[in-house]
Design a protein around this motif. Structure first.
Motif, PDB file in Angstrom:
ATOM      1  N   GLN A 155     -45.260 -47.953  36.673  1.00 43.63           N
ATOM      2  CA  GLN A 155     -44.738 -47.862  35.313  1.00 43.63           C
ATOM      3  C   GLN A 155     -45.085 -49.055  34.420  1.00 43.63           C
ATOM      4  O   GLN A 155     -45.435 -48.847  33.245  1.00 43.63           O
ATOM      5  N   PRO A 156     -45.001 -50.308  34.890  1.00 42.15           N
ATOM      6  CA  PRO A 156     -45.349 -51.421  33.996  1.00 42.15           C
ATOM      7  C   PRO A 156     -46.793 -51.363  33.491  1.00 42.15           C
ATOM      8  O   PRO A 156     -47.063 -51.785  32.362  1.00 42.15           O
ATOM      9  N   MET A 160     -47.755 -51.586  29.617  1.00 42.88           N
ATOM     10  CA  MET A 160     -48.621 -52.666  29.144  1.00 42.88           C
ATOM     11  C   MET A 160     -49.882 -52.109  28.487  1.00 42.88           C
ATOM     12  O   MET A 160     -50.337 -52.620  27.444  1.00 42.88           O
ATOM     13  N   ALA A 161     -50.463 -51.076  29.064  1.00 45.90           N
ATOM     14  CA  ALA A 161     -51.675 -50.491  28.495  1.00 45.90           C
ATOM     15  C   ALA A 161     -51.426 -49.929  27.100  1.00 45.90           C
ATOM     16  O   ALA A 161     -52.264 -50.087  26.201  1.00 45.90           O
ATOM     17  N   TYR A 177     -59.862 -61.708  27.189  1.00 43.31           N
ATOM     18  CA  TYR A 177     -58.909 -61.258  28.205  1.00 43.31           C
ATOM     19  C   TYR A 177     -59.491 -60.062  28.964  1.00 43.31           C
ATOM     20  O   TYR A 177     -59.011 -58.924  28.842  1.00 43.31           O
ATOM     21  N   PRO A 178     -60.536 -60.281  29.768  1.00 42.00           N
ATOM     22  CA  PRO A 178     -61.220 -59.157  30.422  1.00 42.00           C
ATOM     23  C   PRO A 178     -60.348 -58.377  31.384  1.00 42.00           C
ATOM     24  O   PRO A 178     -60.486 -57.148  31.491  1.00 42.00           O
ATOM     25  N   LYS A 179     -59.442 -59.035  32.089  1.00 40.75           N
ATOM     26  CA  LYS A 179     -58.587 -58.312  33.028  1.00 40.75           C
ATOM     27  C   LYS A 179     -57.563 -57.457  32.282  1.00 40.75           C
ATOM     28  O   LYS A 179     -57.238 -56.349  32.721  1.00 40.75           O
ATOM     29  N   ALA A 180     -57.066 -57.948  31.180  1.00 39.68           N
ATOM     30  CA  ALA A 180     -56.145 -57.148  30.357  1.00 39.68           C
ATOM     31  C   ALA A 180     -56.864 -55.928  29.794  1.00 39.68           C
ATOM     32  O   ALA A 180     -56.319 -54.811  29.806  1.00 39.68           O
ATOM     33  N   VAL A 187     -55.951 -47.466  32.703  1.00 37.14           N
ATOM     34  CA  VAL A 187     -54.803 -46.592  32.449  1.00 37.14           C
ATOM     35  C   VAL A 187     -55.178 -45.487  31.468  1.00 37.14           C
ATOM     36  O   VAL A 187     -54.818 -44.320  31.667  1.00 37.14           O
ATOM     37  N   PHE A 188     -55.938 -45.822  30.431  1.00 34.32           N
ATOM     38  CA  PHE A 188     -56.275 -44.820  29.426  1.00 34.32           C
ATOM     39  C   PHE A 188     -57.311 -43.814  29.927  1.00 34.32           C
ATOM     40  O   PHE A 188     -57.446 -42.731  29.345  1.00 34.32           O
TER      41      PHE A 188
END
Length: 203
Positions: A155-156, A160-161, A177-180, A187-188
């Motif tokens: 869920q988080p 966050m996505a 922020y490549p990991k973000a 997720v998308f």
């Protein structure tokens, strides 16, 4: 059957994604956040007096609000292990901790949607966003997974996505922020997210 009150692209999209992932039966009610009304003209404030989304109606007249409460509740109804860590366990607390951090990032991004921000206030808000994005990047680097928790997608990550997806309309550059960005994109690209976007008229 659960009913989800949502606004397209708002943080309620996270609840929509997780409901799709669980394959639980649910219905949708679209909320106009400006007028606080439903599509049939009913007053949304009579359902959620705070006027925000998401809200879920669990049974007639029984409404739960706030993603930090809704997302674990949905997970408890599912058969997906990562969505329902045991009550009282450290894993459960880690999920709640991650959802709390999502809300920190949410608050930082959300300030930038305030109309008519002065240049000074906008710059201060961007500093907070940058700090939160740096924290997120460090967290994703340190935990050794592509997601916020060791168990994998949960869920988080959905919440966050969705928050990170607001970077585009807010003109926030995520290049550093490549990991973000990878988390958002993973997720998308999930079928459950694509189905939610389509249902909300966003794809």
């Amino acid at each position: 059957m659960i009913k989800l009150y949502y606004t397209p692209g708002a943080c309620s999209l996270a609840s929509h994604i997780i409901l799709n992932e669980t394959r639980l039966p649910f219905g949708l009610e679209k909320v106009n956040l400006k007028t606080k009304t439903l599509e049939d003209g009913r007053d949304y404030l009579k359902i959620n007096p705070r006027g925000a989304v998401p809200a879920i109606e669990i049974s007639p007249g029984v409404v739960l609000t706030q993603n930090v409460a809704i997302l674990p509740y949905i997970g408890n109804l599912s058969d997906i292990a990562a969505f329902r860590p045991a009550e009282g366990s450290l894993d459960r607390s880690r999920m709640l901790e991650a959802l709390g951090f999502c809300e920190d990032v949410h608050s930082a991004f959300g300030m930038l949607f305030t109309p008519d921000l002065s240049d000074t206030t906008h710059a201060l808000c961007l500093k907070t966003v940058t700090r939160r994005l740096e924290q997120l990047e460090q967290l994703l680097e340190s935990n050794g997974t592509d997601y916020l928790l060791p168990a994998g997608f949960s869920q988080p990550d959905a919440l966050m996505a969705v928050i990170l997806s607001w970077a585009t309309p807010l003109e926030i550059d995520l290049t550093a922020y490549p990991k973000a960005r990878a988390l958002r994109d993973k997720v998308f690209n999930r079928p459950a997210t694509q189905a939610a976007l389509k249902a909300e008229g966003l794809a």
